[in-house]
Design an enzyme around this catalytic site. Structure first.
Site, PDB file in Angstrom:
ATOM      1  CD  GLU A 146     -16.660  43.000 178.436  1.00 48.93           C
ATOM      2  OE1 GLU A 146     -16.865  43.541 177.250  1.00 48.93           O
ATOM      3  OE2 GLU A 146     -16.658  43.442 179.480  1.00 48.93           O
ATOM      4  CB  CYS A 202     -17.740  45.643 183.277  1.00 47.26           C
ATOM      5  SG  CYS A 202     -16.629  46.181 181.843  1.00 47.26           S
ATOM      6  CG  HIS A 260     -17.061  48.702 186.444  1.00 46.83           C
ATOM      7  ND1 HIS A 260     -16.013  47.546 186.221  1.00 46.83           N
ATOM      8  CD2 HIS A 260     -17.063  49.404 185.119  1.00 46.83           C
ATOM      9  CE1 HIS A 260     -15.737  47.630 185.076  1.00 46.83           C
ATOM     10  NE2 HIS A 260     -16.150  48.687 184.462  1.00 46.83           N
TER      11      HIS A 260
HETATM   12  N1  COA Z   1      -1.915  65.834 184.524  1.00 39.92           N
HETATM   13  C1  COA Z   1      -3.198  65.597 184.969  1.00 39.92           C
HETATM   14  N2  COA Z   1      -4.337  65.180 184.625  1.00 39.92           N
HETATM   15  C2  COA Z   1      -4.519  65.188 182.931  1.00 39.92           C
HETATM   16  C3  COA Z   1      -3.187  65.527 182.330  1.00 39.92           C
HETATM   17  C4  COA Z   1      -1.985  65.782 183.014  1.00 39.92           C
HETATM   18  N3  COA Z   1      -1.024  66.206 182.311  1.00 39.92           N
HETATM   19  N4  COA Z   1      -3.515  65.386 181.142  1.00 39.92           N
HETATM   20  C5  COA Z   1      -5.027  64.950 181.109  1.00 39.92           C
HETATM   21  N5  COA Z   1      -5.134  64.865 182.270  1.00 39.92           N
HETATM   22  C6  COA Z   1      -6.700  64.501 182.730  1.00 39.92           C
HETATM   23  C7  COA Z   1      -7.761  65.268 181.832  1.00 39.92           C
HETATM   24  O1  COA Z   1      -8.138  66.521 182.216  1.00 39.92           O
HETATM   25  C8  COA Z   1      -9.046  64.351 182.030  1.00 39.92           C
HETATM   26  O2  COA Z   1      -9.518  64.502 183.287  1.00 39.92           O
HETATM   27  P1  COA Z   1     -11.238  64.557 183.546  1.00 39.92           P
HETATM   28  O3  COA Z   1     -11.736  63.150 183.334  1.00 39.92           O
HETATM   29  O4  COA Z   1     -11.449  64.962 184.974  1.00 39.92           O
HETATM   30  O5  COA Z   1     -11.565  65.429 182.522  1.00 39.92           O
HETATM   31  C9  COA Z   1      -8.354  62.882 182.226  1.00 39.92           C
HETATM   32  O6  COA Z   1      -7.152  63.280 182.605  1.00 39.92           O
HETATM   33  C10 COA Z   1      -8.560  62.164 180.882  1.00 39.92           C
HETATM   34  O7  COA Z   1      -7.979  62.761 179.928  1.00 39.92           O
HETATM   35  P2  COA Z   1      -8.723  62.878 178.498  1.00 39.92           P
HETATM   36  O8  COA Z   1      -7.778  63.809 177.718  1.00 39.92           O
HETATM   37  O9  COA Z   1     -10.040  62.985 178.769  1.00 39.92           O
HETATM   38  O10 COA Z   1      -8.146  61.301 177.909  1.00 39.92           O
HETATM   39  P3  COA Z   1      -8.562  60.440 176.668  1.00 39.92           P
HETATM   40  O11 COA Z   1      -9.401  61.467 175.838  1.00 39.92           O
HETATM   41  O12 COA Z   1      -7.349  59.613 176.280  1.00 39.92           O
HETATM   42  O13 COA Z   1      -9.773  59.384 177.528  1.00 39.92           O
HETATM   43  C11 COA Z   1     -10.649  57.667 178.750  1.00 39.92           C
HETATM   44  C12 COA Z   1      -9.580  58.952 178.620  1.00 39.92           C
HETATM   45  C13 COA Z   1     -10.643  57.256 180.074  1.00 39.92           C
HETATM   46  C14 COA Z   1     -12.158  58.317 178.587  1.00 39.92           C
HETATM   47  C15 COA Z   1     -10.118  56.866 177.553  1.00 39.92           C
HETATM   48  O14 COA Z   1      -8.855  56.106 178.002  1.00 39.92           O
HETATM   49  C16 COA Z   1     -11.290  55.424 177.566  1.00 39.92           C
HETATM   50  O15 COA Z   1     -12.160  55.710 176.511  1.00 39.92           O
HETATM   51  N6  COA Z   1     -11.181  54.539 178.029  1.00 39.92           N
HETATM   52  C17 COA Z   1     -12.105  53.177 178.030  1.00 39.92           C
HETATM   53  C18 COA Z   1     -12.950  53.606 179.238  1.00 39.92           C
HETATM   54  C19 COA Z   1     -13.841  52.196 179.263  1.00 39.92           C
HETATM   55  O16 COA Z   1     -13.535  51.266 179.247  1.00 39.92           O
HETATM   56  N7  COA Z   1     -15.096  52.546 179.370  1.00 39.92           N
HETATM   57  C20 COA Z   1     -16.164  51.476 179.328  1.00 39.92           C
HETATM   58  C21 COA Z   1     -16.361  50.915 180.690  1.00 39.92           C
HETATM   59  S1  COA Z   1     -17.057  51.788 182.014  1.00 39.92           S
END
Ligand code: COA
Length: 388
Positions: free
Chosen positions: A79, A111, A233
């Protein structure tokens, strides 16, 4: 007749951004990345590295082991395409000097496309056992600076040789699939970076897993207990844990913590260090499982869940072949990951902003240390060179 993956090898770039460095820059707790999303590092491609050079780096060691004139098709999943008309596989075909009696085509659906290409190759070999097909899945995951996706970037390419009597994995007939028109992740033609609604995407991923699994069990008659190991994935490695928990809950079979780990953990080792590689990610996870499992996997059944946002998903299975260990390229995988150079945040930004997207009449500085590099783009023509 058995058909499947005869040889598999992956490549990644020569640089990485450590998520501790990233956390420091962003003023966040590193554990958000190390624990929360399960990532330590992300491979970063310099401007003179793209999906063509990555895929050439992935495929060349496979071609060194066979007569490359036997290749009858190149099915290239990505992609991160470099041209709207010419397939990435045609550039690769030239760079690797593949035979002219060969078909080449590009596959796209986020993906998922690597699985589509693999299944297509498998069907082609079943129809004509003389086919020897090179399947490529290659991507560079890129999001906007300061977006939530930025921490889940990465890059990689996987090359798989699909033949009859495969030495690594025999792919079993029958699979479960699921498609739904949703907007969880997409990249319009004018953008070099993907847009993502990460939380929604996770939900759609997990629902697709349940739907594809149901279809898989109906169409194959196989049960959870028939499968020894699971490759999912991996957009970020913690997703594997979320996915496997969801599947275990759905099937209602109690699984001990030790079994849960042995069914999934070896498949995450490389992805934690490489980051997301979109279409390649599932198969880098498979390489990771093969290279890092402590037990002999001969005759074990693997379940694979492929998910492409937008969305298309598929669950399929395969049997690991006896003596598969003799055909793995573990040392190359480990050396590539270990020999990458760390980037400071400033250099990462410089690489990031010299994206080849929309560029013309540009000569690239030599940063790519791999065997193939993008030298320049002149009059909208990309020029690649073999450097070693
Ligand atoms: N210690 C431990 N864990 C922590 C933490 C810390 N200090 N701070 C945050 N976390 C945890 C959160 O509780 C959360 O856990 P959960 O998923 O069990 O709820 C996780 O870390 C992620 O934190 P969050 O605040 O939700 O992160 P974010 O808003 O930055 O988003 C993603 C994370 C993964 C959703 C984001 O990076 C994203 O959209 N990535 C792209 C994903 C993708 O490519 N998707 C499409 C293809 S499948």
């Amino acid at each position: 007749m058995k058909v499947g993956i005869d040889l598999i090898h992956f490549a990644t770039s020569n640089y990485y951004l450590d998520l501790e460095t990233y956390a420091q820059e962003k003023g966040t707790d590193p554990n958000k990345y190390l624990i929360g999303i399960g990532q330590e590092k992300m491979s970063i491609a310099p401007p003179d590295e793209d999906i063509i050079t990555l895929s050439a780096k992935a495929a060349a060691p496979i071609l060194d082991k066979i007569d490359k004139n036997t290749i009858t098709a190149v099915l290239f999943a990505t992609e991160s395409g470099v041209d709207q008309s010419k397939s990435a596989g045609a550039f690769l075909h030239g760079l690797l000097e593949l035979p002219n009696r060969c078909r080449v085509v590009e596959f796209k659906h986020a993906c998922y496309a690597g699985t589509a290409a693999l299944q297509m190759a498998t069907s082609m070999v079943r129809a004509n056992p003389n086919e020897t097909i090179l399947v490529i899945a290659a991507d560079i995951a890129k999001y906007d600076i300061d977006s939530s996706g930025e921490a889940t970037q990465g890059c990689g390419a996987v090359a798989m040789l699909v033949t009859k009597d495969p030495r690594i994995l025999a792919i079993e007939p029958g699979s479960g699939y699921y498609t739904e028109d949703v907007m969880d992740f997409w990249r319009p033609n004018h953008r070099s970076t993907a847009l993502v609604d990460g939380k929604y995407s996770t939900k759609v991923y997990l629902n697709s897993l349940k739907q594809a699994w149901e279809h898989f069990t109906e169409s194959t008659g196989r049960k959870f207990s028939d499968i020894d190991a699971f490759c999912y994935h991996i957009p970020f490695s913690r997703m594997t844990e979320k996915a496997h928990k969801t599947l275990v809950k759905k099937v209602g079979t109690p699984v001990s913590e030790a079994l849960f780990k042995s069914q999934t953990q070896p498949g995450q080792v490389y992805n934690r260090l490489v980051g997301n590689s979109y279409s390649a990610s599932l198969f880098i996870g498979f390489c990771s499982f093969l290279d890092n499992a402590v037990q002999d996997l001969s005759n074990k059944r693997f379940g694979f869940f492929s998910y492409g946002s937008g969305c298309v998903a598929e669950f399929f299975s395969g049997l690991i072949q006896p003596n598969y260990q003799q055909h793995l390229m573990t040392t190359s995988h480990q050396q590539q990951i270990a020999s990458r150079k760390a980037l400071d945040y400033q250099t990462y930004l410089e690489f990031y902003h010299t994206d080849t997207f929309g560029q013309n009449n540009i000569v690239f500085s030599k940063n790519n240390l791999g065997p193939y590099r993008l030298m320049d783009i002149q009059n909208d023509i990309r020029h690649y060179v073999k450097t070693s």
